[in-house]
Design an enzyme around this catalytic site. Sequence first.
Site, PDB file in Angstrom:
ATOM      1  N   GLU A 297      20.385  -2.802   6.851  1.00 36.74           N
ATOM      2  CA  GLU A 297      19.329  -2.354   7.773  1.00 36.74           C
ATOM      3  C   GLU A 297      18.033  -2.918   7.249  1.00 36.74           C
ATOM      4  OE1 GLU A 297      16.383  -1.126   9.380  1.00 36.74           O
ATOM      5  OE2 GLU A 297      16.633   0.731   8.254  1.00 36.74           O
ATOM      6  N   CYS A 331      10.806   1.727   9.059  1.00 35.66           N
ATOM      7  CA  CYS A 331      11.323   0.581   9.809  1.00 35.66           C
ATOM      8  C   CYS A 331      11.279   0.858  11.307  1.00 35.66           C
ATOM      9  CB  CYS A 331      12.732   0.239   9.357  1.00 35.66           C
ATOM     10  SG  CYS A 331      13.882   1.614   9.413  1.00 35.66           S
TER      11      CYS A 331
END
Length: 526
Positions: A297, A331
């Site tokens: 990720e 994020c």
Amino acid sequence: MTITAEHVLERARTPFRNEPLTDFSRPENRRAQEEALAQVRSELGRTYPLIIGGQHIQNSETFASVNPAQPDQVIGYFSRATLDQVDQAVRVAAEAFEQWKRVPAHERANYLFAAADRLRERRFLFNAWMIYEVAKSWTEADADTAEAIDFLEFYAREMLRLAEEQPLVRIPDEDNELVYIPLGVGAVIPPWNFPGAIMVGMTSASFVAGNTVVLKPSSASPTIAAQFVRILEDIGLPAGVVNFLTGAGSSIGDALVSHPLTRFIAFTGSRDVGLRINELAAKTQPGQRWIKRTILEMGGKDAIVVDETADLEAAANGIVTSAFGFQGQKCSACSRAIIVESVYDQVLQKVVEKTRQLSIGDVTRPETFMGPVIDANAFKKITDYIEIGKGEGRLVLGGGYHGPGYYIEPTIFADVDPHARIAQEEIFGPVLAFIRAKDFSDALRIANDTEYGLTGSVYTRDPERIQRAKEEFHVGNLYFNRKCTGALVGVHPFGGFNMSGTDSKAGGRDYLLLFTQAKAISVKKL
């Protein structure tokens, strides 16, 4: 730990529910958090060992984790693991795997249930460590801890589900079954920005599936990982199942990824580091018998789109919370506000007004919304982008920064070109680019015009536009008429497309499949 399958299954029959957030307006909760902060303050500056096969190892060479608000305040000292210790940890984990993979799923799941219970008991302490080590506000730290508990509860139930008899087409002359078996030794490399939730989630998913782990936390947040490893020791997790190494990713991280006995790598962090891990993992090492699996990720350049039919007040609230919560260091944070031109000025004005009201300062105080960014490197990177932004857009708010901590004002640039650097590159800080779109079609085009594809949000009241965005907005997590941060375990399986990673969908029913392999077994009837 001796436990019956019936006991574990009885607990698992209780439907999964997300852990409630703490209400800090209640005096008893506020008092409990203040007491936890005081206790943690008294424990600052301790030295933490490496843990390999249950042995605590203290090296002479150490590094310090510091408080971003007071960089001269040491949170803890940690050993710098050597390359020989990386090799030792992987080999110990490989040896432990031979026993751990045979432990029944219900016993492995019970360790997660036990860890969840212990984490609930230490919730305010866990919050306090995050408040000091990574400068999360009270509410951000508490949400992080709640998510860590959620991962433990959810993945325990998921492992039990995968261990059940799987549906297959039956034929009369064979007995067939499909079982999910573990992979082997996993390198777990979590980030500093969710040092509880993501670290706990990736680690627990790995070992509940029957794998063993070498956990290498970020050098900016190793204390929180050490606190979780202490919980695993307290609940009696067998030695060698989770090994704890600290040090620089550029040295021991590369060695861990490249080791021939490492079977998979679970990583959350930057695009560049994720791509390097992918590249290193793809190169076969002497003695390696498998293709390494990467679960990555890697960040985003997330957008909130607002059209002329939207509730503009709600949209402004969503933009501010998504852009500046935890200093924009998520994020999933909104770093692009893409607004159709007929309501552009109104939304910009509302966002600026709401951002002016945010409290910035000491995160040990409950009323503080924003603290400092994580460290000197982040401070320099973000402030460099602010200077770039001054040449790419119109600075309408913020732009200032100061010490002694790494404080950066929430910063908004207006009239930014969609291809400007501050509109394309991940800044990972409290910097928001406002982009004008001609209409809804143009807004979707701009939103998709990035190499990332993690989260996105659309504010609109038009059902046709909602349907169109569902089909065209290319992100792993798409929200309507709400913020683009705050994914809940089990509710919003989380992971993105393109350069945002391998779309691993943490907190979803698919996630544990990434840590297992399916084995089909057929027995001919005689």
